[in-house]
Design a protein around this motif. Structure first.
Motif, short mmCIF file in Angstrom:
data_model
loop_
_atom_site.label_atom_id
_atom_site.label_comp_id
_atom_site.label_asym_id
_atom_site.label_seq_id
_atom_site.Cartn_x
_atom_site.Cartn_y
_atom_site.Cartn_z
N ALA A 43 -25.46 -58.35 -35.10
CA ALA A 43 -26.36 -59.42 -34.89
C ALA A 43 -26.23 -60.34 -33.88
CB ALA A 43 -26.84 -59.85 -36.41
N VAL A 44 -27.13 -60.74 -33.36
CA VAL A 44 -26.62 -61.96 -32.25
C VAL A 44 -28.03 -63.28 -32.98
CG1 VAL A 44 -27.49 -62.66 -29.67
CG2 VAL A 44 -26.59 -60.11 -30.93
N VAL A 45 -27.36 -64.08 -31.91
CA VAL A 45 -28.12 -65.89 -32.14
C VAL A 45 -28.04 -65.76 -29.93
CG1 VAL A 45 -28.65 -68.11 -32.42
CG2 VAL A 45 -27.41 -66.06 -34.40
N LEU A 46 -28.61 -66.55 -29.62
CA LEU A 46 -28.99 -66.18 -28.30
C LEU A 46 -29.40 -67.95 -28.14
CD1 LEU A 46 -30.87 -63.99 -25.88
CD2 LEU A 46 -28.69 -64.38 -26.70
N ALA A 47 -28.42 -68.84 -28.22
CA ALA A 47 -28.37 -70.48 -27.70
C ALA A 47 -27.72 -70.43 -26.39
CB ALA A 47 -27.05 -70.46 -29.09
N VAL A 48 -28.65 -70.54 -25.39
CA VAL A 48 -28.68 -71.20 -24.53
C VAL A 48 -29.44 -70.87 -23.57
CG1 VAL A 48 -26.95 -68.99 -23.79
CG2 VAL A 48 -28.49 -68.30 -23.59
N PRO A 49 -29.62 -71.55 -22.42
CA PRO A 49 -30.70 -72.38 -21.78
C PRO A 49 -31.89 -71.92 -21.43
CG PRO A 49 -28.67 -72.68 -21.17
CD PRO A 49 -28.77 -72.05 -21.63
N ALA A 50 -32.99 -71.61 -20.99
CA ALA A 50 -34.57 -70.97 -21.21
C ALA A 50 -33.97 -70.01 -19.86
CB ALA A 50 -35.17 -71.42 -20.77
N ALA A 51 -33.43 -70.04 -18.71
CA ALA A 51 -33.19 -69.67 -18.37
C ALA A 51 -32.14 -68.07 -18.05
CB ALA A 51 -32.83 -70.07 -16.46
N VAL A 89 -32.85 -66.66 -32.20
CA VAL A 89 -33.09 -68.35 -30.13
C VAL A 89 -32.80 -69.28 -31.35
CG1 VAL A 89 -34.09 -65.93 -28.84
CG2 VAL A 89 -35.16 -68.00 -30.42
N CYS A 90 -32.58 -70.30 -30.23
CA CYS A 90 -32.17 -72.17 -31.05
C CYS A 90 -31.43 -72.14 -29.69
CB CYS A 90 -31.17 -72.11 -32.40
SG CYS A 90 -29.44 -71.51 -31.99
N GLY A 91 -31.79 -73.34 -29.47
CA GLY A 91 -31.19 -74.33 -28.29
C GLY A 91 -32.31 -75.74 -27.70
N ALA A 92 -32.64 -76.36 -27.15
CA ALA A 92 -33.29 -77.20 -27.24
C ALA A 92 -35.03 -77.42 -26.01
CB ALA A 92 -32.15 -78.15 -25.51
N VAL A 93 -35.23 -75.75 -26.15
CA VAL A 93 -35.57 -75.09 -24.87
C VAL A 93 -36.95 -75.53 -26.12
CG1 VAL A 93 -35.73 -72.82 -24.89
CG2 VAL A 93 -37.22 -74.21 -23.50
N TYR A 94 -36.75 -74.81 -27.67
CA TYR A 94 -37.34 -74.45 -28.69
C TYR A 94 -38.40 -75.32 -29.59
CZ TYR A 94 -35.48 -70.27 -27.38
OH TYR A 94 -34.77 -69.26 -26.69
#
Length: 468
Positions: free
Chosen positions: A266-274, A431-436
């Motif tokens: 599995a993968v969690v993408l914790a990177v900026p939107a771009a 997904v997670c990060g500041a964009v959400y």
């Protein structure tokens, strides 16, 4: 885990709590160090945060994580001092009783606005019933109800301090959700603000600190979370593509001429939107398109160590905000050595005042094109003009955060919902990060917790299918 900022590291920690010590958790970070925008380095021999220096204490996510990774005894709270506003050439007290600069009663803005501006704001809000059905730009709403002066001199500097954005472009529902809900039923903007104003909280609630920090800097947190997670943290690794396989996911990393492959469940993408948009393009194009439309603002923080005897009067507030309408280079100043007693004691021993000046705003890149020396000089010139400081600089540091702050444009919450719906339809991906859900540390930790729970649920479901 793709991304070793606080979001990715927190997700790794939450996964460890659910999956146990035997699980192999890998964090891939393209930078040489983890932590993202949380980092500490020395200025004049003192540890000063380069990015965020506080945590929202009234949300439990960040402070609970701090305690869980062994930093609970380092939690501190800012000094009980007010903040100011450098407006029209003078620093005045930031008005109380506002919600992100929006007042319940414009009469309270008499120290910031002219009498004529205050009277026009009062009259304008009473002129017609408030009707808001869909998301709107908070600045445009304030202008329509209170006039330009309130938007330009209160709302713009406050929003700019959080998002480095423009009030006329930022979503009301995403930036101030409580106010967004209140305006749907209120008869006036003042009534809506009154319904959500902190002044209406109970005495017990208002007594709780709003913010917290860490002795030694909030930048200590990422390293502690990484260590507590027990993850295999690999820095200097760029993930170039993301592919679904029969059993999970394949991450292609390394230089193009000599790629490396990592197969995972599995993968969690914790990177900026771009970056997320690029990685999701092949497998989740709908989410990639939505994330690709999110813009970001760049900013810089100039940290100055100034001999205290150069100030006409010792700084006694936490700092001041700067309305962009006044045309200054800086957008805010924080007196870190006043705001944080743990730092102030050390700074005072050396006869210093430590301050951080923020520069940069969405759509304005000119000032950030200056070199470090020019940027520090521009910040110092504004500090001199604002405070009357006449001394030299004992030490300085310039930190640049390119594309650091996602812009929550009108409709942002719907956009995030569409991203999550598309991602949730694909097993083993989150997904997670500041964009959400918010740009603060607490919001990022909350999103990381939810992303980890999503992955754990998918892995459990897969295991159940295999067993049956």
């Amino acid at each position: 885990m793709v991304g070793g900022g606080i979001s990715g590291l927190a997700a790794a920690w939450f996964l460890r709590q659910s999956l146990g010590p035997a699980a192999e958790i890998v964090v891939l970070e393209k930078q040489p160090v983890v932590g993202g925008h949380l980092r500490v380095s020395e200025v004049a021999g003192l540890p000063v945060d380069e990015g965020a220096e506080s945590l929202l204490a009234r949300r439990p996510e960040a402070v609970d994580l701090v305690a869980a990774v062994g930093l609970g005894s380092s939690v501190v709270h800012p000094a009980s001092v007010g903040a100011g506003l450098w407006s029209r050439g003078s620093i005045v007290a930031l008005p109380a009783g506002t919600v992100m600069g929006v007042p319940a009663d414009p009469v309270g803005l008499a120290g910031v606005l002219t009498t004529d501006e205050v009277m026009k704001a009062i009259a304008r809000d009473a002129l017609s019933p408030l009707r808001v059905e869909e998301d709107v730009a908070i600045g445009r709403l304030v202008r329509s109800r209170y006039g330009d002066a309130v938007a330009d001199r209160l709302v713009e500097p406050l929003l700019g301090g959080v998002y480095a954005g423009r009030a006329d472009e930022l979503s009301l529902d995403a930036t101030v959700p409580a106010l967004g809900a209140a305006v749907r039923t209120a008869r006036s903007l003042g009534e809506a603000v009154s319904a959500v104003s902190p002044d209406g909280a109970s005495a017990g609630a208002s007594a709780r600190p709003v913010f917290a920090g860490l002795d030694g800097g909030v930048g200590r947190l990422p390293g502690a979370v990484a260590a507590a997670s027990g993850a295999d943290v690999r820095t200097g690794v760029t993930v170039r593509s993301l592919e679904r396989t029969a059993d999970g996911w394949r991450l292609v990393t390394g230089p193009v001429p000599a790629p490396s492959v990592l197969d995972v469940d599995a993968v969690v993408l914790a990177v900026p939107a771009a970056a997320a948009s690029r990685l999701l393009g092949a497998e989740v194009p709908a989410a990639a398109a939505e994330l690709g439309s999110v813009e970001a603002a760049s900013m810089a923080i100039v940290t100055l160590a100034l001999p205290a005897d150069g100030f006409p009067a010792a700084p006694s507030s936490s700092g001041f905000l700067v309305p962009p309408v006044d045309g200054r280079t800086i957008k805010a100043v924080t007196y870190s050595s006043v705001k944080w007693p743990w730092l102030g004691g050390r700074a005072e021993a050396g006869g210093l005042v430590l301050l951080r000046a923020s520069l940069g705003r969405h759509g304005e890149a000119r000032d950030l094109q200056l070199d470090d020396g020019e940027l520090a000089a521009a910040a110092l010139a504004d500090v001199r003009a604002a405070t009357g400081y006449s001394g030299d600089v004992a030490d300085s540091r310039v930190t640049r955060w390119g594309g650091a702050l996602p812009q929550y444009a009108v409709g942002h919450l719907d956009r995030v919902a569409r991203v999550r719906a598309a991602v949730d339809a694909v097993p083993g991906l989150a997904v997670c990060g500041a964009v959400y859900d918010g740009v603060g540390v607490a919001a990022c930790v909350g999103a990381a917790r939810d992303a980890a729970a999503r992955v754990v649920a998918d892995l459990s479901e897969r295991r159940a299918r295999i067993e049956t």
